[in-house]
Scaffold this motif. Structure first.
Motif, short mmCIF file in Angstrom:
data_model
loop_
_atom_site.label_atom_id
_atom_site.label_comp_id
_atom_site.label_asym_id
_atom_site.label_seq_id
_atom_site.Cartn_x
_atom_site.Cartn_y
_atom_site.Cartn_z
N ALA A 163 0.82 -1.21 0.00
CA ALA A 163 0.00 0.00 0.00
C ALA A 163 0.86 1.26 0.00
O ALA A 163 0.45 2.30 -0.53
N VAL A 164 2.04 1.13 0.60
CA VAL A 164 2.92 2.29 0.75
C VAL A 164 3.25 2.93 -0.60
O VAL A 164 3.39 4.14 -0.70
N PHE A 165 3.35 2.10 -1.65
CA PHE A 165 3.81 2.64 -2.94
C PHE A 165 2.68 3.00 -3.90
O PHE A 165 2.93 3.41 -5.03
N ILE A 166 1.43 2.82 -3.44
CA ILE A 166 0.30 3.14 -4.34
C ILE A 166 0.34 4.60 -4.82
O ILE A 166 0.30 4.85 -6.02
N PRO A 167 0.44 5.59 -3.89
CA PRO A 167 0.40 6.98 -4.38
C PRO A 167 1.59 7.31 -5.27
O PRO A 167 1.46 8.08 -6.22
N LEU A 168 2.74 6.71 -4.98
CA LEU A 168 3.92 7.00 -5.80
C LEU A 168 3.68 6.56 -7.24
O LEU A 168 3.86 7.33 -8.19
N ILE A 169 3.25 5.31 -7.41
CA ILE A 169 3.07 4.77 -8.75
C ILE A 169 1.93 5.49 -9.49
O ILE A 169 2.08 5.93 -10.63
N ALA A 170 0.79 5.65 -8.78
CA ALA A 170 -0.34 6.33 -9.42
C ALA A 170 0.02 7.77 -9.75
O ALA A 170 -0.31 8.28 -10.82
N LEU A 199 9.84 14.93 -13.57
CA LEU A 199 9.45 13.59 -13.12
C LEU A 199 10.34 13.13 -11.98
O LEU A 199 9.87 12.52 -11.02
N ILE A 200 11.64 13.41 -12.08
CA ILE A 200 12.56 12.95 -11.04
C ILE A 200 12.30 13.71 -9.74
O ILE A 200 12.25 13.12 -8.65
N ALA A 201 12.07 15.04 -9.83
CA ALA A 201 11.73 15.81 -8.64
C ALA A 201 10.46 15.25 -8.00
O ALA A 201 10.38 15.07 -6.77
N LEU A 202 9.47 14.91 -8.84
CA LEU A 202 8.21 14.38 -8.33
C LEU A 202 8.39 12.99 -7.76
O LEU A 202 7.70 12.58 -6.82
N LEU A 203 9.35 12.24 -8.33
CA LEU A 203 9.64 10.91 -7.84
C LEU A 203 10.11 10.97 -6.39
O LEU A 203 9.66 10.21 -5.53
N PHE A 204 10.98 11.94 -6.11
CA PHE A 204 11.48 12.06 -4.73
C PHE A 204 10.37 12.51 -3.79
O PHE A 204 10.25 12.01 -2.67
N LEU A 205 9.53 13.45 -4.25
CA LEU A 205 8.38 13.84 -3.44
C LEU A 205 7.46 12.64 -3.19
O LEU A 205 6.92 12.47 -2.11
N GLY A 206 7.31 11.81 -4.24
CA GLY A 206 6.48 10.62 -4.12
C GLY A 206 7.05 9.64 -3.11
O GLY A 206 6.32 8.97 -2.36
N MET A 207 8.39 9.55 -3.06
CA MET A 207 9.05 8.68 -2.08
C MET A 207 8.77 9.16 -0.67
O MET A 207 8.60 8.37 0.26
N LEU A 208 8.70 10.50 -0.53
CA LEU A 208 8.35 11.09 0.75
C LEU A 208 6.95 10.64 1.17
O LEU A 208 6.72 10.26 2.33
N THR A 209 6.04 10.69 0.21
CA THR A 209 4.68 10.22 0.48
C THR A 209 4.69 8.77 0.91
O THR A 209 4.02 8.37 1.88
N PHE A 230 -8.74 3.15 -0.36
CA PHE A 230 -9.20 4.53 -0.61
C PHE A 230 -8.07 5.55 -0.75
O PHE A 230 -8.32 6.74 -0.92
N ILE A 231 -6.81 5.07 -0.65
CA ILE A 231 -5.69 6.02 -0.78
C ILE A 231 -5.73 6.79 -2.11
O ILE A 231 -5.70 8.02 -2.10
N PRO A 232 -5.83 6.10 -3.25
CA PRO A 232 -5.79 6.87 -4.51
C PRO A 232 -6.99 7.81 -4.64
O PRO A 232 -6.86 8.90 -5.20
N LEU A 233 -8.15 7.41 -4.13
CA LEU A 233 -9.33 8.26 -4.22
C LEU A 233 -9.09 9.57 -3.49
O LEU A 233 -9.29 10.66 -4.05
N ILE A 234 -8.66 9.49 -2.23
CA ILE A 234 -8.48 10.69 -1.42
C ILE A 234 -7.35 11.55 -1.96
O ILE A 234 -7.51 12.76 -2.17
N ILE A 256 2.14 17.65 -3.40
CA ILE A 256 2.06 18.27 -2.08
C ILE A 256 0.72 17.92 -1.42
O ILE A 256 0.65 17.55 -0.25
N ASN A 257 -0.34 18.02 -2.21
CA ASN A 257 -1.67 17.74 -1.67
C ASN A 257 -1.88 16.26 -1.36
O ASN A 257 -2.63 15.90 -0.46
N ASP A 258 -1.18 15.38 -2.12
CA ASP A 258 -1.17 13.95 -1.78
C ASP A 258 -0.72 13.79 -0.34
O ASP A 258 -1.33 13.04 0.45
#
Lengths: 437, 437
Positions: free
Chosen positions: A302-309, B274-284, B304-308, B416-418
């Motif tokens: 679940a941890v990587f769902i938002p990253l991939i999406a 994309l790479i900048a967003l990748l690191f932000l995504g890793m933070l998420t 419900f993670i992707p929905l929210i 950021i909003n994620d």
């Protein structure tokens, strides 16, 4: 104004440029605006109205503040194309009632233009132009221009017609004032004249005008009869409108207007998109729900769902924007569609490979599991390729079927790509479950 | 062309409009282009170059195809502002070498304009304009215009200067040809002249021109001396450029150009984002990782993670686009910033409440758990408010600190909003865990 210092007000007011007059006018209360109608003639009010940059839905209440005869006289005094823009915002009965009390000549000119569909060359052209016959001399052409100067929208470009009233050339005022007075128009005109057809989309017209640096463009019917002209000031508004329109749609806001004064009006324009996206999001949730068994066993997934999406969504928006822009600027012709698709596939491959390898490394270092790293990395790789292709294919297909591709907004493509990427991720995870538990 | 049928080619070619000549020229191979340089004089080539809509980075290789003296002569024959646009793409040594072999007058004019910073009024203005003294008669003004007509960029608006060479008015050719020949310019000119300062941003200039429907705008220094003029054709390019720029940034593509011919060039422009967003995504991902215990107990939460996150991202992009557009159109003045923020807060409240209630209903019906429904619904409600505020606050704050707010792209705000929305969701879930298990 309040003190009835009529003359003083008029003097001050006419020191302003019509655009500033219009801005001042829009900020007034209804009572003060009614006072203005008493001070200014319909002719003077027409100048202000031509510069009025009000919201589409605001014209109707403003016109109904005026005495109907005053409003009709004002509309008759406006340039026909601007009057038609205003009338297009009213309902048919209102239009008919203003046309009835207007003088016949103006009413006829307006009726002729009202026939054309919105957003076509016909709807933005004006019929107040000057045309001269091929066989005139420069002297007589100048005389015509001098007499028409007060009412014509532009006299800097004059279109030349032959005996059948067909467009045969163009002559600029620059050419006229430097030519000998006895020369024939036929001999100094340029017959390399670019025209647009009356039914052509306004966006196409704007692009032609911008590319060729014209100040005015003639509008013709299918037999090359000159029907009207489009001037550059109207085209600047079209360029701005179309850019703003594409921008709004990319962000998923219909008809964005920064002057929406109440949250209700703003919310009304955003909610339809949000609710549509909510249902798409529920679909995504449902999809993940089907993998609950997988999730139950390996919660870390679940941890990587938002990253991939998220990555799929971002790259899809990028590809979408490039494709929409290519279509809007007309850079896309039929032959190069496949080129665009191949190029996007290549771009997806490169970005997918780069991000995929990065992710494998990061996840391996962070979670210490090479299988998890491979799973997330390969999912990113595949999602990015699919998302890039989806981002460019969807608008191209819509364009093919004559749907405005800008309707495929960023949020829409993002949500579609969420679904693809989650299918890929959980599909791979479920298939190789053995290595993860 | 191949057969050296020089005259025939020249005749055919000059039947085309310079814009079409330029398009044709751009599609040729280097060999054929070199043949063109043999056929055409530097003057003729200059007309084509003014209409050349090539990529910024393409000018340098094209110029180096030419014999240096030919290139210098061509640049000298172009309108100064267009020549400066081309030279701005070259490095300093190349510019200096072309200026050295150019005739002195043209070199000086170009040098004067090269001083101005890119994207300011100074950089897009031309010095080839006609100005007339206040005390001239209409007759002498017309004589000046006739003599300057071949070299001036426009003669339709002429700016009037006083004895100190300061801008004092404007007179249109329309006014001139309808006026009596003996009248003084002073008496027929309009002193209601709008000018821009030489350091003003080109976007501001474009907006002024569009709002006032001008064909030419005078550029002055701080003492109101007339330095140059900006014509509407250059402004259409600016409007297009700026719109395209904002659009690209909203989509997270730097400097989008649909003519990027190779996937490598396209990928190069998208990968940094994309790479900048990748690191932000890793933070998420890391953030969700901290709630692994919660997830382990209630795996359904992951559904419900992707929905929210998606809903928060979408609404944030909407708010962002509205805020950026308000700033770009200048609708935002200092007083109304708070208004915008309050309005966005209100909009977030309305959209949040609507979507929240919808979600509670759907999740309750689907999963049969009122607690899960409340959790997801309240998270959506709170996320939408926070995301709407973030979407409008971030560009406003950047604008405050003079950073181009368009840099805060859609994908950036989305990510950021994620993070905000996931913190809210798992925060609530962890706090009320007891009701869920």
């Amino acid at each position: 104004l309040i003190n009835h210092e009529l003359e003083l007000f008029r003097e001050e007011y006419f020191n302003l440029h019509p655009y500033d007059q219009a801005r001042f006018y829009l900020r007034l209360s209804v009572e003060l605006r009614e006072r203005i109608y008493e001070c200014l003639s319909p002719q003077e009010m027409a100048d202000i109205f031509e510069n009025l940059d009000a919201d589409d839905e605001d014209y109707e209440p403003i016109l109904s503040e005026m005495v109907p005869q005053y409003a009709a006289d004002m509309l008759a005094n406006m340039y026909t194309d601007d009057a038609v823009d205003v009338l297009n915002e009213l309902n048919k009965e209102q239009v008919a009632s203003y046309l009835t009390i207007m003088d016949d000549a103006s009413a006829q000119e307006i009726k002729d233009l009202l026939h054309y569909e919105e957003y076509t060359a016909g709807s933005i052209m004006t019929t107040e132009f000057v045309s001269i016959p091929e066989h005139s001399t420069v002297r007589s052409a100048m005389a015509i221009l001098r007499s028409k100067a007060p009412s014509a929208e532009t006299i800097y470009y004059t279109f030349v017609i032959n005996n059948e009233k067909q467009l045969s050339g163009v002559v600029s005022l620059r050419d006229l004032i430097t030519a000998e007075e006895d020369m024939l128009i036929k001999d100094i005109m340029s017959d390399r004249v670019v025209s647009v057809s009356v039914g052509e989309d306004q966006e196409e017209v704007a692009r032609t005008m911008k590319d060729y640096d014209f100040l005015a463009l003639p509008v013709v019917d299918f037999q090359n009869h000159l029907l009207g002209i489009i001037t550059v000031d109207d085209i600047m508004d079209v360029l701005d409108e179309e850019a703003s329109d594409d921008y709004s749609k990319l962000a998923g806001v219909s008809d964005m207007d920064s002057r929406d004064r109440t949250p209700f009006r703003a919310a009304k324009k955003r909610l339809p998109w949000l609710i549509a996206l909510l249902f798409l999001g529920m679909l995504t949730a449902n999809l993940i729900g089907r993998f609950e068994a997988t999730l139950d066993q390996v919660a870390i997934l679940a941890v990587f769902i938002p990253l991939i999406a998220g990555m799929a969504g971002n790259t899809g928006t990028q590809a979408l924007a490039v494709a929409i822009r290519s279509i809007a600027t007309g850079d896309i012709q039929d032959e190069s569609k496949w080129k665009l698709i191949f190029r996007e596939a290549g771009t997806g491959l490169i970005t997918g490979t780069t991000c995929g390898i990065l992710v494998i490394g990061i996840v391996y270092v962070w979670q210490g599991s090479i299988f998890l790293g491979l799973l997330v990395g390969i999912s990113i790789f595949a999602s990015l390729i699919v998302a890039t292709l989806a981002g460019s294919l969807v608008p191209l297909i819509m364009h093919k079927f004559n749907i405005d591709p800008a309707v495929a907004s960023g949020p829409f493509i993002t949500t579609i790509n969420d679904i693809f990427s989650i299918l890929i991720y959980f599909g791979i995870a479920t298939a190789f479950m053995g290595y993860l538990v």
